[in-house]
Write an enzyme that holds these catalytic residues in place. Structure first.
Site, PDB file in Angstrom:
ATOM      1  N   ARG A  37       0.899  -1.194   0.256  1.00 21.78           N
ATOM      2  CA  ARG A  37      -0.223   0.055   0.271  1.00 21.78           C
ATOM      3  C   ARG A  37       0.667   1.317  -0.393  1.00 21.78           C
ATOM      4  O   ARG A  37       0.207   2.167  -0.719  1.00 21.78           O
ATOM      5  CB  ARG A  37      -0.652   0.607   0.801  1.00 21.78           C
ATOM      6  CG  ARG A  37      -1.907  -0.803   1.453  1.00 21.78           C
ATOM      7  CD  ARG A  37      -3.177  -1.006   1.935  1.00 21.78           C
ATOM      8  NE  ARG A  37      -4.262  -1.797   1.516  1.00 21.78           N
ATOM      9  CZ  ARG A  37      -5.579  -1.882   2.466  1.00 21.78           C
ATOM     10  NH1 ARG A  37      -4.935  -1.666   4.129  1.00 21.78           N
ATOM     11  NH2 ARG A  37      -6.411  -2.900   2.471  1.00 21.78           N
ATOM     12  N   LYS A 202     -16.393 -16.327   3.163  1.00 28.24           N
ATOM     13  CA  LYS A 202     -18.146 -16.631   3.512  1.00 28.24           C
ATOM     14  C   LYS A 202     -18.655 -16.256   1.694  1.00 28.24           C
ATOM     15  O   LYS A 202     -18.823 -14.646   1.667  1.00 28.24           O
ATOM     16  CB  LYS A 202     -18.187 -15.753   4.433  1.00 28.24           C
ATOM     17  CG  LYS A 202     -17.594 -16.189   5.928  1.00 28.24           C
ATOM     18  CD  LYS A 202     -18.994 -15.186   7.138  1.00 28.24           C
ATOM     19  CE  LYS A 202     -17.809 -14.412   7.235  1.00 28.24           C
ATOM     20  NZ  LYS A 202     -18.614 -13.300   8.012  1.00 28.24           N
ATOM     21  N   GLY A 360      -8.752  -7.363  -0.230  1.00 28.03           N
ATOM     22  CA  GLY A 360      -7.062  -7.641   1.002  1.00 28.03           C
ATOM     23  C   GLY A 360      -6.695  -8.916   1.058  1.00 28.03           C
ATOM     24  O   GLY A 360      -4.610  -8.786   0.643  1.00 28.03           O
ATOM     25  N   GLY A 384     -12.530  -3.959   1.041  1.00 29.85           N
ATOM     26  CA  GLY A 384     -14.087  -3.543   0.817  1.00 29.85           C
ATOM     27  C   GLY A 384     -14.464  -2.727  -0.046  1.00 29.85           C
ATOM     28  O   GLY A 384     -15.521  -2.474  -1.146  1.00 29.85           O
TER      29      GLY A 384
END
Ligand code: ADP
Ligand code: MG
Length: 403
Positions: A37, A202, A360, A384
């Site tokens: 990053r 998930k 991520g 996100g």
């Protein structure tokens, strides 16, 4: 629908530019374990320095409780940025306090000042508009322009993302502009065949993406922990694998919709089943239809896609013109269950078209597995934020820049 670019800020020679970066890097005992990053924000900072500006950067790191906490200090980031940039980098031990004020005053063209963690101040993430506005006003003091370059936070209505952009002339940095352009190409005028590969832990994390992308893709490949909810929806027994039983109806709905639209949902034919969730657990490859027939019976848990599935996924990926991959195919953090993720990553590097890695953990996985970043069409830095973009949501940090 077009972001204000850096050139809309005019001549920056001698100006002071405040840049929102996403320096939210993983730290272990104060040492940065993945500087991806920080590297990602270097082009914008260097661009501004080359234009003759003085640069002040700001970022959050982790989730401190709205108060200073040495464990989340950006000091290591400032040091790393200094190594990556061809410029002197200094560090202020606060954001709008005495140290920052003194160091801002002393900053001259060609220099960089890194401010301490924004989330040490509760106003950064306050739900009260006036508190965020107050903090933003202090952040932009003495600043001529604001550049938004933390793609990972553009989905947040936070002081350093939204209110600062309103307070002074503002534009998207190269990272935000580049990310937005790539993600746009995954939702409009997409080159076909278009394949989306989803994995991760998930289904419930990915519902919005599936819903928004299903009508747009040719094939949806399912791996990772979520594949077992799909198998369970088809009535298969899945042993002790991850399963979200409350999402089975939703998954059945996706399967029906895909069939109606002629979208191919590709599920694994073989999986790697382990005796327990551990790096050194006994494991075997079994047919996806027969998980409970493994030597571990009902206790067996699927921790990776099998080699036959991985090879099939790879061939579908390589024959596509556009690929978006989000979510590791297995528990890649454990070497025994990393093969599926490695094969998919490898295939993505061979796409003759646009191959995008988002998320991520997925981005961390390709780096951890040793793939050079520039082997991919694009690795999205914003987990996100990328997902919300692909869910078709409006992102405050982009809207405020003219999107
Ligand atoms: P991303 O951050 O790229 O969106 P996610 O956060 O959705 O990805 O998922 C990443 C996690 O999913 C990893 O930590 C990985 O270990 C886990 N995972 C993948 N496959 C399985 C599986 N079969 N069982 C349990 N966890 C899994
Ligand atoms: Mg994740």
């Amino acid at each position: 629908m077009s972001l204000r670019t850096l050139d809309t800020l005019g001549d920056l020679n001698g100006k002071t530019v405040l840049v929102r970066c996403d320096f939210n890097v993983p730290l272990k005992d104060g040492v940065i374990t993945d500087d991806g990053r920080i590297r990602a924000s270097v082009p914008t900072i260097q661009h501004l320095l080359d234009a003759g500006a003085a640069v002040i950067t700001m970022s959050h790191l982790g989730r401190p409780d709205g108060a200073p906490d040495a464990a989340y200090s950006l000091a290591p980031v400032a040091a790393r940025l200094g190594e990556l940039l061809d410029a002197p980098v200094s560090f202020a031990s606060d954001t709008v306090g005495a140290d920052a004020t003194a160091k801002r005053g002393a900053l001259t063209a060609g220099q960089v000042l890194v401010l301490e963690n924004l989330r040490f101040d509760p106003r950064e993430t306050s739900k009260v508009d006036a508190e965020r506005e107050e903090f933003a006003e202090l952040l932009v003091q003495g600043v001529d322009a604001f550049v938004s370059d933390g793609f990972g936070v553009v989905h947040r209505k936070q002081a350093s993302v939204y209110e600062t952009a309103k307070a002074v002339p503002s534009a998207a940095g190269l990272l935000v502009a580049g990310e937005t352009d790539v993600l746009r190409r995954l939702t409009t005028d997409t080159q076909r065949p278009y394949t989306v590969v989803l994995g991760g832990s998930k289904v419930s994390d990915k519902l919005g993406v599936i819903e928004h992308l299903l009508p747009r893709v040719d094939r949806l490949l399912i791996g990772g922990g979520m594949l077992f909810t799909f198998l369970a929806a088809q009535g298969k027994s899945i042993g002790a694998s991850l399963c979200e039983t409350d999402k089975i109806d939703t998954v059945l709905g996706y399967l029906a919709e895909a069939e109606k639209r002629g979208v191919e949902i590709v599920l694994p034919t073989d999986v790697v089943v382990a005796e327990r969730f551990a790096a050194d657990a006994d494991h075997v490859t079994v047919s996806a239809d027969a998980i409970e027939l493994s030597p571990f019976g009902e206790a067996g848990m699927g921790l990776d896609i099998g080699p036959e599935t991985a090879a099939h996924f790879a061939s579908l990926i390589e024959s596509s013109k556009t690929v978006f991959w989000n979510g590791p195919m297995g528990v890649f953090e454990m070497a025994a269950f990393a093969a599926g993720t490695r094969t998919v990553a490898e295939a993505l590097t061979k796409v003759d078209g646009l191959g995008v890695v988002g998320g991520g953990d997925s981005a961390a996985a390709v780096r951890a597995l040793g793939f050079p970043e520039d082997n991919f069409g694009h690795i999205s830095t914003g987990g996100g934020a990328s997902l919300e973009f692909l869910e078709g949501k409006s992102l405050p940090g982009l809207e405020v820049l003219g999107w």
